[in-house]
Scaffold this motif. Sequence first.
Motif, PDB file in Angstrom:
ATOM      1  N   TRP A 142       0.801  -1.215   0.000  1.00 20.94           N
ATOM      2  CA  TRP A 142       0.000   0.000   0.000  1.00 20.94           C
ATOM      3  C   TRP A 142       0.838   1.271   0.000  1.00 20.94           C
ATOM      4  O   TRP A 142       0.289   2.368   0.058  1.00 20.94           O
ATOM      5  N   HIS A 143       2.163   1.161  -0.060  1.00 18.69           N
ATOM      6  CA  HIS A 143       2.975   2.370   0.093  1.00 18.69           C
ATOM      7  C   HIS A 143       2.764   3.363  -1.046  1.00 18.69           C
ATOM      8  O   HIS A 143       2.887   4.576  -0.858  1.00 18.69           O
ATOM      9  N   ASN A 144       2.435   2.856  -2.247  1.00 19.77           N
ATOM     10  CA  ASN A 144       2.174   3.773  -3.360  1.00 19.77           C
ATOM     11  C   ASN A 144       0.880   4.547  -3.186  1.00 19.77           C
ATOM     12  O   ASN A 144       0.717   5.630  -3.750  1.00 19.77           O
ATOM     13  N   MET A 145      -0.044   3.990  -2.415  1.00 23.28           N
ATOM     14  CA  MET A 145      -1.280   4.714  -2.129  1.00 23.28           C
ATOM     15  C   MET A 145      -1.010   5.880  -1.195  1.00 23.28           C
ATOM     16  O   MET A 145      -1.487   6.992  -1.396  1.00 23.28           O
ATOM     17  N   VAL A 146      -0.236   5.624  -0.156  1.00 23.67           N
ATOM     18  CA  VAL A 146      -0.012   6.643   0.885  1.00 23.67           C
ATOM     19  C   VAL A 146       0.931   7.734   0.401  1.00 23.67           C
ATOM     20  O   VAL A 146       0.672   8.920   0.600  1.00 23.67           O
ATOM     21  N   TRP A 147       2.038   7.326  -0.242  1.00 23.56           N
ATOM     22  CA  TRP A 147       3.069   8.295  -0.611  1.00 23.56           C
ATOM     23  C   TRP A 147       3.078   8.492  -2.125  1.00 23.56           C
ATOM     24  O   TRP A 147       3.619   7.674  -2.853  1.00 23.56           O
ATOM     25  N   ASN A 148       2.447   9.543  -2.570  1.00 27.42           N
ATOM     26  CA  ASN A 148       2.512   9.908  -3.983  1.00 27.42           C
ATOM     27  C   ASN A 148       2.518  11.427  -4.097  1.00 27.42           C
ATOM     28  O   ASN A 148       2.225  12.148  -3.133  1.00 27.42           O
ATOM     29  N   ALA A 159      -3.106   8.701   6.430  1.00 28.16           N
ATOM     30  CA  ALA A 159      -3.348   7.444   5.710  1.00 28.16           C
ATOM     31  C   ALA A 159      -2.336   6.384   6.120  1.00 28.16           C
ATOM     32  O   ALA A 159      -2.660   5.186   6.165  1.00 28.16           O
ATOM     33  N   TRP A 160      -1.114   6.809   6.443  1.00 26.63           N
ATOM     34  CA  TRP A 160      -0.076   5.884   6.920  1.00 26.63           C
ATOM     35  C   TRP A 160      -0.493   5.254   8.240  1.00 26.63           C
ATOM     36  O   TRP A 160      -0.372   4.038   8.436  1.00 26.63           O
ATOM     37  N   ILE A 161      -1.012   6.074   9.167  1.00 24.44           N
ATOM     38  CA  ILE A 161      -1.504   5.537  10.443  1.00 24.44           C
ATOM     39  C   ILE A 161      -2.691   4.611  10.206  1.00 24.44           C
ATOM     40  O   ILE A 161      -2.823   3.560  10.838  1.00 24.44           O
ATOM     41  N   TYR A 162      -3.555   5.006   9.274  1.00 25.97           N
ATOM     42  CA  TYR A 162      -4.726   4.185   8.940  1.00 25.97           C
ATOM     43  C   TYR A 162      -4.307   2.816   8.408  1.00 25.97           C
ATOM     44  O   TYR A 162      -4.858   1.785   8.812  1.00 25.97           O
ATOM     45  N   GLN A 163      -3.327   2.780   7.518  1.00 22.63           N
ATOM     46  CA  GLN A 163      -2.886   1.509   6.948  1.00 22.63           C
ATOM     47  C   GLN A 163      -2.256   0.604   7.997  1.00 22.63           C
ATOM     48  O   GLN A 163      -2.313  -0.612   7.892  1.00 22.63           O
ATOM     49  N   HIS A 164      -1.656   1.213   9.034  1.00 21.19           N
ATOM     50  CA  HIS A 164      -1.082   0.426  10.129  1.00 21.19           C
ATOM     51  C   HIS A 164      -2.129   0.050  11.173  1.00 21.19           C
ATOM     52  O   HIS A 164      -1.784  -0.586  12.185  1.00 21.19           O
ATOM     53  N   LYS A 165      -3.379   0.487  10.966  1.00 24.59           N
ATOM     54  CA  LYS A 165      -4.490   0.189  11.890  1.00 24.59           C
ATOM     55  C   LYS A 165      -4.162   0.634  13.306  1.00 24.59           C
ATOM     56  O   LYS A 165      -4.398  -0.094  14.279  1.00 24.59           O
ATOM     57  N   ASN A 166      -3.632   1.831  13.438  1.00 24.18           N
ATOM     58  CA  ASN A 166      -3.186   2.307  14.742  1.00 24.18           C
ATOM     59  C   ASN A 166      -3.929   3.568  15.196  1.00 24.18           C
ATOM     60  O   ASN A 166      -3.400   4.354  15.967  1.00 24.18           O
ATOM     61  N   MET A 167      -5.135   3.774  14.727  1.00 25.07           N
ATOM     62  CA  MET A 167      -5.924   4.920  15.171  1.00 25.07           C
ATOM     63  C   MET A 167      -6.585   4.606  16.514  1.00 25.07           C
ATOM     64  O   MET A 167      -7.084   3.492  16.716  1.00 25.07           O
ATOM     65  N   ARG A 225      -8.860  -0.395   1.471  1.00 23.36           N
ATOM     66  CA  ARG A 225      -7.520  -0.962   1.291  1.00 23.36           C
ATOM     67  C   ARG A 225      -7.421  -1.741  -0.019  1.00 23.36           C
ATOM     68  O   ARG A 225      -6.493  -1.552  -0.788  1.00 23.36           O
ATOM     69  N   GLU A 226      -8.399  -2.620  -0.265  1.00 20.83           N
ATOM     70  CA  GLU A 226      -8.348  -3.414  -1.500  1.00 20.83           C
ATOM     71  C   GLU A 226      -8.535  -2.531  -2.728  1.00 20.83           C
ATOM     72  O   GLU A 226      -7.874  -2.708  -3.739  1.00 20.83           O
ATOM     73  N   TRP A 227      -9.437  -1.548  -2.622  1.00 21.62           N
ATOM     74  CA  TRP A 227      -9.689  -0.685  -3.782  1.00 21.62           C
ATOM     75  C   TRP A 227      -8.457   0.121  -4.137  1.00 21.62           C
ATOM     76  O   TRP A 227      -8.144   0.325  -5.307  1.00 21.62           O
TER      77      TRP A 227
END
Length: 298
Positions: A142-148, A159-167, A225-227
């Motif tokens: 997912w790194h290309n989604m977060v960092w572009n 979005a980085w925190i979201y992808q790590h499920k750490n909210m 995430r999948e989308w």
Amino acid sequence: MESYTKLKPFVGISFGMVELNILKSIWSHGIKFVNLKKKGGLGIKDDIIWNKVAVGKLAWWITSKADHLWVKWVNHTYIKNKEWHTYSLPAFSSWYWRKICQVKDTFNEAYQQNLWSETIGNEYSIAKGYEFLRDKGETMNWHNMVWNTWSLPKHGFMAWIYQHKNMNTKDKLYKLGICSDDTCCICGHQTETMDHIFFACDYNKAVIKIVGHGIGVLLPTQNLREWSLRRGGSKIRFELLNAVLNACIYHVWRQRNLSRYELTIDCPRKVASTIVDEMKIRIKGCLMTASPTDKIWL
């Protein structure tokens, strides 16, 4: 502490004790932000490893018998014609010499594998030493989604925190006894989890629907995430749509915090309008790099 300070210009906020505690909490959950972005980090150098590889330069000078007065003095005073790779540290050695020997032992594997030699172009460097010691880790899909280039830094960070499920949603806080209930701060009907806020909550669905209508694209209202991993069309279209989703994550979470701490919340149309306006500004800034086809699409 130095790594935390480096985050200030990155995400555009100043770090007090509260923010530092948040970052320490992220680290305690196994999320290493001092790692490459594609490995799930924030692209920040690890200060501890960097210090080791900097000292490793001194160890390499001794290994390669560099023509330095200090190296000649070390050989005369400490090593005394012994083999450097198998050199044993004397019991009563100075602090700095113990540190150099410890780093030498760390790099012994690389020396034995002949990763660096005295040939020109293959000498030891701090960059090569850092690459040898850093945590290789697993590449995140997912790194290309977060960092572009289209995402604002604050959107990418959230979005980085979201992808790590750490909210810190209320279901987690309730279990820790920090809040009195675990109901959603926005709708007040269901348990507040990450899946609920970003997938099931009617507020988030309304925001995404209005934003999608504003940019002329049908955006998902569930399973972000999948989308986000689906690669359709050109790179610019892929990055722009992911940037829109990052903005939705940021602004919906911001409205959640406003609802909890200030007991106020904006209507979905106002939030969506803010997101669309931000995306228009980003499009104007990146339009020069787009192909003629993408310019028409944009």
